[in-house]
Scaffold this active site. Structure first.
Site, PDB file in Angstrom:
ATOM      1  N   SER A 108      -3.755   4.789  -5.146  1.00 53.00           N
ATOM      2  CA  SER A 108      -3.804   4.672  -3.698  1.00 53.00           C
ATOM      3  C   SER A 108      -5.000   5.464  -3.135  1.00 53.00           C
ATOM      4  CB  SER A 108      -2.466   5.128  -3.106  1.00 53.00           C
ATOM      5  OG  SER A 108      -2.370   4.825  -1.738  1.00 53.00           O
ATOM      6  N   ASP A 161       2.003  -5.729  -2.118  1.00 54.94           N
ATOM      7  CA  ASP A 161       1.567  -4.446  -1.559  1.00 54.94           C
ATOM      8  C   ASP A 161       0.982  -4.683  -0.174  1.00 54.94           C
ATOM      9  OD1 ASP A 161       0.501  -2.023  -0.885  1.00 54.94           O
ATOM     10  OD2 ASP A 161      -0.653  -1.762  -2.727  1.00 54.94           O
ATOM     11  N   HIS A 192       3.588  -1.298  -3.257  1.00 55.61           N
ATOM     12  CA  HIS A 192       2.636  -0.189  -3.386  1.00 55.61           C
ATOM     13  C   HIS A 192       3.190   0.799  -4.409  1.00 55.61           C
ATOM     14  CE1 HIS A 192      -0.939   1.850  -1.930  1.00 55.61           C
ATOM     15  NE2 HIS A 192      -0.252   2.981  -1.866  1.00 55.61           N
TER      16      HIS A 192
END
Length: 213
Positions: A108, A161, A192
């Site tokens: 991320s 996501d 995610h």
């Protein structure tokens, strides 16, 4: 107007997968966690990655709820903050000598910092990993050199996501294809997060990066 260099990374905020006397001569992978996480990300994946690797999982400098981050995700964000975070990681990693290879893996927000470190120091990292991540959209001085070197990069994300905006995903995919030797995987139904199938693919990619593979 000149700005001061960001403070050095605190070695006490790094989780290592091996004690100091067992690291020399082994390939090293630097891990950068996501927003609101911490350096214990390394402990969570240690047993699922090639045992030859030494992992150095770094804590971000910003306190975020019960975890940490690399730069803010609100209206206070400045592009320079991504550079500052990447510069801290790159300067610290450059001092980790005695390893036959050096890679950087980010999840991320951490992948944005990892990619930015590769762009700032194209000669430093042999390969990169982007998990549910994104690239900074502005050009960086080392982009042309990185495109010449085309280091291997594994990019994995889920098709469910919704946290990273679709235009930024598309920009990141284009940038990676133009600057790296890209292995790209998209996992059906994954949000995610990182799935077992993704970790298996990542382990295959990392094994191929080991010296002598």
């Amino acid at each position: 107007m000149t700005t001061s260099a960001p403070p050095p990374l605190d070695p006490g905020q790094v989780w290592w997968s091996a004690p100091a006397d067992e690291r020399a001569g082994r390939p090293l992978l630097v891990l950068l966690h996501g927003h609101g996480m911490d350096e214990q990300m390394g402990a969570g994946v240690r047993d699922r990655l090639p045992p030859e690797l030494v992992l150095a999982s770094v804590r971000g400098p910003l306190r975020v709820r019960s975890g940490y981050g690399w730069f803010p995700l609100d209206a206070s964000l400045r592009v320079e903050q991504v550079d500052e975070a990447a510069q801290r990681v790159a300067r610290w990693a450059a001092g980790l000598t005695g390893h036959p290879s050096l890679g950087v893996l980010g999840f991320s927000q951490g992948s944005s910092v990892g990619l930015q470190a590769m762009r700032l120091r194209p000669e430093l990292f042999a390969y990169g990993v982007v998990l549910s991540g994104f690239a900074s959209p502005l050009p960086v001085g080392g982009d042309a050199e990185l495109a010449r070197r085309r280091p291997p990069v594994f990019s994995g994300r889920g098709d469910a996501d919704g946290l990273v905006p679709a235009p930024l995903v598309a920009l990141t995919d284009r940038w990676l294809a133009g600057h790296t030797t890209l292995t790209r995987r998209v996992y059906p139904g994954l949000g995610h997060d990182v799935s077992p199938a993704e970790v298996e693919d990542l382990a295959v990619f990392l094994r191929a990066r080991l010296p002598g593979a």
